[in-house]
Write a protein that holds these residues in place. Structure first.
Motif, PDB file in Angstrom:
ATOM      1  N   GLU A 249       0.808  -1.192   0.200  1.00 41.20           N
ATOM      2  CA  GLU A 249      -0.055  -0.001  -0.148  1.00 41.20           C
ATOM      3  C   GLU A 249       0.866   1.223   0.073  1.00 41.20           C
ATOM      4  OE1 GLU A 249      -2.149  -0.879   3.490  1.00 41.20           O
ATOM      5  OE2 GLU A 249      -4.036  -1.660   2.280  1.00 41.20           O
ATOM      6  N   ASP A 250       2.199   1.169   0.586  1.00 46.26           N
ATOM      7  CA  ASP A 250       2.896   2.450   0.837  1.00 46.26           C
ATOM      8  C   ASP A 250       4.038   2.109   0.115  1.00 46.26           C
ATOM      9  OD1 ASP A 250       3.923   0.390   2.365  1.00 46.26           O
ATOM     10  OD2 ASP A 250       4.170   1.552   4.322  1.00 46.26           O
ATOM     11  N   GLY A 251       4.050   1.457  -1.024  1.00 51.50           N
ATOM     12  CA  GLY A 251       5.615   1.431  -1.710  1.00 51.50           C
ATOM     13  C   GLY A 251       5.788   0.129  -2.305  1.00 51.50           C
ATOM     14  N   GLU A 252       6.956  -0.053  -2.711  1.00 47.60           N
ATOM     15  CA  GLU A 252       7.635  -1.448  -3.180  1.00 47.60           C
ATOM     16  C   GLU A 252       8.679  -2.077  -2.644  1.00 47.60           C
ATOM     17  OE1 GLU A 252       8.017  -0.458  -7.470  1.00 47.60           O
ATOM     18  OE2 GLU A 252       5.995  -0.110  -7.927  1.00 47.60           O
ATOM     19  N   LEU A 253       8.969  -3.286  -2.696  1.00 45.72           N
ATOM     20  CA  LEU A 253       9.923  -3.982  -2.067  1.00 45.72           C
ATOM     21  C   LEU A 253      10.520  -4.934  -3.412  1.00 45.72           C
ATOM     22  CD1 LEU A 253       8.631  -5.057   1.376  1.00 45.72           C
ATOM     23  CD2 LEU A 253      10.513  -3.269   0.942  1.00 45.72           C
ATOM     24  N   SER A 254      11.799  -4.726  -3.549  1.00 48.17           N
ATOM     25  CA  SER A 254      12.603  -5.541  -4.660  1.00 48.17           C
ATOM     26  C   SER A 254      13.436  -6.382  -3.728  1.00 48.17           C
ATOM     27  CB  SER A 254      13.075  -4.662  -5.430  1.00 48.17           C
ATOM     28  OG  SER A 254      12.163  -4.137  -6.353  1.00 48.17           O
ATOM     29  N   GLY A 255      13.571  -7.678  -4.505  1.00 47.33           N
ATOM     30  CA  GLY A 255      14.640  -8.645  -4.143  1.00 47.33           C
ATOM     31  C   GLY A 255      14.833  -9.475  -5.045  1.00 47.33           C
ATOM     32  N   GLU A 256      15.859 -10.114  -5.028  1.00 47.46           N
ATOM     33  CA  GLU A 256      16.416 -11.180  -6.170  1.00 47.46           C
ATOM     34  C   GLU A 256      15.555 -12.734  -5.994  1.00 47.46           C
ATOM     35  OE1 GLU A 256      20.548 -12.344  -6.023  1.00 47.46           O
ATOM     36  OE2 GLU A 256      20.151 -13.977  -7.400  1.00 47.46           O
ATOM     37  N   ARG A 257      15.404 -12.970  -4.670  1.00 43.83           N
ATOM     38  CA  ARG A 257      14.601 -14.151  -4.587  1.00 43.83           C
ATOM     39  C   ARG A 257      13.169 -13.837  -3.801  1.00 43.83           C
ATOM     40  NH1 ARG A 257      15.201 -18.365  -8.220  1.00 43.83           N
ATOM     41  NH2 ARG A 257      17.501 -18.307  -8.815  1.00 43.83           N
ATOM     42  N   LEU A 258      12.309 -14.721  -3.859  1.00 47.17           N
ATOM     43  CA  LEU A 258      11.029 -14.545  -2.780  1.00 47.17           C
ATOM     44  C   LEU A 258      10.821 -16.034  -2.184  1.00 47.17           C
ATOM     45  CD1 LEU A 258       8.462 -13.042  -1.681  1.00 47.17           C
ATOM     46  CD2 LEU A 258       7.407 -13.951  -3.932  1.00 47.17           C
ATOM     47  N   LEU A 259      10.872 -16.010  -0.925  1.00 46.29           N
ATOM     48  CA  LEU A 259      10.329 -17.121  -0.089  1.00 46.29           C
ATOM     49  C   LEU A 259       8.841 -16.797   0.336  1.00 46.29           C
ATOM     50  CD1 LEU A 259      10.834 -19.763   1.344  1.00 46.29           C
ATOM     51  CD2 LEU A 259      11.483 -18.301   3.512  1.00 46.29           C
ATOM     52  N   VAL A 260       7.816 -17.731  -0.040  1.00 49.04           N
ATOM     53  CA  VAL A 260       6.488 -17.617   0.426  1.00 49.04           C
ATOM     54  C   VAL A 260       6.485 -18.738   1.633  1.00 49.04           C
ATOM     55  CG1 VAL A 260       4.371 -17.977  -0.143  1.00 49.04           C
ATOM     56  CG2 VAL A 260       5.602 -16.970  -1.770  1.00 49.04           C
ATOM     57  N   ALA A 261       6.298 -18.122   2.851  1.00 51.15           N
ATOM     58  CA  ALA A 261       6.366 -18.638   4.099  1.00 51.15           C
ATOM     59  C   ALA A 261       4.971 -18.350   4.711  1.00 51.15           C
ATOM     60  CB  ALA A 261       7.412 -18.651   4.668  1.00 51.15           C
ATOM     61  N   ALA A 262       3.862 -18.705   3.895  1.00 47.37           N
ATOM     62  CA  ALA A 262       2.571 -17.975   4.467  1.00 47.37           C
ATOM     63  C   ALA A 262       1.440 -18.947   5.128  1.00 47.37           C
ATOM     64  CB  ALA A 262       1.987 -17.178   3.353  1.00 47.37           C
ATOM     65  N   GLY A 263       2.094 -19.923   5.582  1.00 43.68           N
ATOM     66  CA  GLY A 263       1.189 -21.137   6.226  1.00 43.68           C
ATOM     67  C   GLY A 263       1.030 -22.297   5.150  1.00 43.68           C
ATOM     68  N   ARG A 264       0.011 -23.217   5.512  1.00 40.21           N
ATOM     69  CA  ARG A 264      -0.059 -24.559   4.777  1.00 40.21           C
ATOM     70  C   ARG A 264      -1.326 -25.026   5.011  1.00 40.21           C
ATOM     71  NH1 ARG A 264       5.245 -26.137   4.109  1.00 40.21           N
ATOM     72  NH2 ARG A 264       4.553 -28.168   3.597  1.00 40.21           N
ATOM     73  N   ARG A 265      -1.507 -26.102   4.018  1.00 43.12           N
ATOM     74  CA  ARG A 265      -3.058 -26.394   3.986  1.00 43.12           C
ATOM     75  C   ARG A 265      -3.129 -27.973   3.491  1.00 43.12           C
ATOM     76  NH1 ARG A 265      -6.642 -26.382  -0.074  1.00 43.12           N
ATOM     77  NH2 ARG A 265      -5.714 -26.147  -1.816  1.00 43.12           N
ATOM     78  N   THR A 266      -4.086 -28.590   3.609  1.00 38.88           N
ATOM     79  CA  THR A 266      -4.258 -29.965   2.943  1.00 38.88           C
ATOM     80  C   THR A 266      -5.347 -29.789   2.037  1.00 38.88           C
ATOM     81  OG1 THR A 266      -3.535 -30.787   5.117  1.00 38.88           O
ATOM     82  CG2 THR A 266      -4.412 -32.521   3.478  1.00 38.88           C
ATOM     83  N   ASP A 267      -5.270 -30.597   0.987  1.00 38.71           N
ATOM     84  CA  ASP A 267      -6.346 -30.601  -0.175  1.00 38.71           C
ATOM     85  C   ASP A 267      -7.328 -31.922   0.332  1.00 38.71           C
ATOM     86  OD1 ASP A 267      -8.313 -30.521  -1.980  1.00 38.71           O
ATOM     87  OD2 ASP A 267      -6.754 -30.296  -3.849  1.00 38.71           O
ATOM     88  N   LEU A 268      -8.228 -31.748   1.160  1.00 35.34           N
ATOM     89  CA  LEU A 268      -9.016 -32.964   1.774  1.00 35.34           C
ATOM     90  C   LEU A 268     -10.014 -33.486   0.810  1.00 35.34           C
ATOM     91  CD1 LEU A 268     -10.006 -31.550   5.455  1.00 35.34           C
ATOM     92  CD2 LEU A 268      -8.050 -33.319   4.576  1.00 35.34           C
ATOM     93  N   LYS A 269     -10.272 -32.439  -0.242  1.00 35.56           N
ATOM     94  CA  LYS A 269     -11.225 -33.161  -1.405  1.00 35.56           C
ATOM     95  C   LYS A 269     -10.336 -33.937  -2.365  1.00 35.56           C
ATOM     96  CE  LYS A 269     -14.736 -30.513  -4.294  1.00 35.56           C
ATOM     97  NZ  LYS A 269     -15.651 -31.178  -3.767  1.00 35.56           N
TER      98      LYS A 269
END
Ligand SMILES: Cc1cc2nc3c(=O)[nH]c(=O)nc-3n(C[C@H](O)[C@H](O)[C@H](O)COP(=O)(O)OP(=O)(O)OC[C@H]3O[C@@H](n4cnc5c(N)ncnc54)[C@H](O)[C@@H]3O)c2cc1C
Ligand SMILES: NC(=O)c1ccc[n+]([C@@H]2O[C@H](COP(=O)([O-])OP(=O)(O)OC[C@H]3O[C@@H](n4cnc5c(N)ncnc54)[C@H](O)[C@@H]3O)[C@@H](O)[C@H]2O)c1
Length: 451
Positions: A249-269
């Motif tokens: 919302e208040d700008g941008e952040l840049s980086g060579e790599r991105l780690l997504v560590a935003a939680g986990r889930r199981t596909d029960l279907k």
């Protein structure tokens, strides 16, 4: 035609592998179904490789502490021994032959593939159908979640599954999510030389822990040169072939790599549990004290929502094995679940946090002490910051929760895990002898502070 066996284990994470092997060793006809690697996330993509990374970054930090305390030391980070250890010692180059052999040598039958529950007591793997006389044990674990942020899908972001295979430290790393995975990896990569920024939507990192733990780690991260953006909403992600940009919302952040560590889930279907009468739209599989999700069907591990830890998966597996073999034993009890965030300093906790105890409207007393004020803390000197926080049930006179944040916090926690688990009266804890001058002796000061 369905093939009849005694037990079908779908997903061989730490608990599934253990249960399948023990049931087979007990003489039951067991089919173990695993789509990726026997042993699950922990040995190949999670606990073991990431803790080898942590060991590397802890060594670097300890080397740097020599200066001013015991001489001079210049530490030059090198990722290659860490990457080689993970490949050769931890994961056998992501090959599970040894684990498969261990299971089959106990008499188990191994099937590589994705199992799907296709009826009560029935699992289908490709064109093979198995029917279980005693039942099905589900141990599917969880997959990393990519939040529904515009532009994120299709970019070459890392999750824990890619980061454990990294052979070179990037110049910069953006970490989306300041939970356990994000915090542990942020510190490792920063100490090996990357410019790291943690982007967390909540108002603090490690938000499930005590606020004091979040503050301690935030302060340490500042010293490690890690930037933290809390309360941050990422509206869009872009990747130009060389670098990622997070649009906030208040700008941008840049980086060579991105780690997504935003939680986990199981596909029960996809697991097909509806065919056994279970709720596929739920986030977790509801289980009773014996880990039964329904008649002839058990679930263990992350999918039960009781704590996504290897020790939980193993604890639950033990109960399921006893239940299936009709052996005596206590039902599951989650009063004293320990957890350790392997940052430096470590955050060890057990049972309830103060906020959880207050939410349950328990009558509580809080006792805290700073580790740097203990004799061991004084001796330790550099990076001696930390604390012990105790939550006492005022009516019961026992501890219902505790946190030890500081050097070796996860190890000191052991004493308090026993206290919460065994419901040791605080009076007894006060009358114990604590060795001098240890960090764990600070428990005495925290007990004195309970008032
Ligand atoms: C980066 C990271 C670090 C972690 N560090 C720690 C730590 O230090 N300490 C700790 O206690 N915990 C840690 N954890 C958590 C730990 O990894 C899990 O709690 C642990 O692996 C137990 O999970 P599980 O038993 O639910 O199954 P998992 O380990 O997730 O394994 C489930 C298995 O089932 C398989 N599977 C799924 N669906 C099917 C299907 N339909 N058919 C066939 N196979 C299937 C999967 O391929 C997988 O191999 C960490 C997690 C992450 C992500
Ligand atoms: N040392 C250990 O025992 C250990 C280590 C790593 C993981 N684990 C287990 O694995 C589980 C998963 O770990 P995790 O760190 O992936 O998940 P987590 O749920 O612990 O943390 C995810 C974090 O990401 C944040 N987040 C979610 N969406 C976001 C978004 N769009 N933008 C910014 N931030 C966002 C959340 O607010 C949260 O703080 C843990 O809960 C833990 O049980 C254990």
């Amino acid at each position: 035609m369905a093939e009849e066996v005694d037990v079908i284990v779908v997903g061989m994470g730490p608990g599934g592998e253990d249960a399948a092997g023990r049931l087979a060793a007990a003489g039951l006809a067991v089919v173990g179904v695993e789509s990726r690697l026997v042993g699950g996330e922990c040995p190949y993509f999670a606990c073991v490789p990431t803790k080898m990374m942590v060991r590397g970054s802890d060594l670097l930090a300890e080397g740097r502490r020599v200066n001013g305390m015991a001489g001079t030391a210049q530490v030059t980070p090198d990722w290659s021994p860490v990457a080689a250890r993970i490949r050769d010692e931890a994961t056998d180059d992501w090959d599970d032959k040894a684990a498969v052999d261990r299971f089959t040598s106990k008499g188990g039958r191994f099937v590589r593939g994705r199992g799907r529950v296709t009826g009560p007591n029935e699992v289908t793997v490709g064109d093979q159908v198995f029917r279980a006389r005693r039942g099905i044990v589900l141990n599917p674990g969880t997959d990393p979640v990519a939040p529904p942020i515009e532009g994120l899908a299709g970019t070459p972001f890392w999750t824990n599954r890619e980061i454990v295979k990294v052979t070179e430290i990037p110049e910069s790393l953006l970490v989306l999510g300041g939970g356990v995975v994000g915090a542990e990896m942020a510190q490792v990569f920063a100490r090996f030389g990357a410019k790291v920024t943690v982007v967390e939507v909540a108002d603090r990192i490690l938000a499930v822990e005590e606020p004091e733990s979040s503050a301690l780690i935030a302060k340490t991260f500042e010293r490690d040169g890690i930037a933290i953006r809390t309360g941050a909403k990422v509206s869009r992600v872009s990747h130009d072939g060389k670098a990622f940009t997070l649009h906030l919302e208040d700008g941008e952040l840049s980086g060579e790599r991105l780690l997504v560590a935003a939680g986990r889930r199981t596909d029960l279907k996809a697991l097909g549990i509806g065919a056994a009468g279970l709720d596929e739209s739920a986030r977790t599989i509801e289980v009773d004290g014996n880990l039964r999700a329904g008649p002839g069907i058990w679930a263990i591990g992350d999918v039960t929502g009781k704590g996504a830890f290897t020790h939980m998966s193993m604890y639950q597996a033990d109960i399921v094995v006893r239940d299936i073999l009709d052996e005596e034993g206590s039902p599951a009890n989650y009063r004293a679940v320990p957890r350790v965030t392997f940052t430096d300093p470590e955050i060890g906790s057990v049972g309830l946090t103060e906020a959880q105890a207050r939410e349950q409207e328990l009558p509580i007393r809080i006792g805290t002490t700073r580790l740097q004020d203990s004799t061991r803390g004084f001796i330790h000197k550099v990076d001696n910051e930390g604390f012990i926080k105790l939550i006492e049930h005022a009516d019961w006179g026992t501890l219902v929760g505790a946190t030890v944040a500081g050097p070796m916090g996860g190890e000191i926690l052991g004493a308090l895990a026993v206290a919460v688990h065994a419901e040791v009266p605080v009076k007894e804890l006060r009358e114990m002898i604590y060795a001098y001058p240890t960090f764990h002796r600070a428990i005495q000061s925290a007990l004195a502070d309970l008032g």
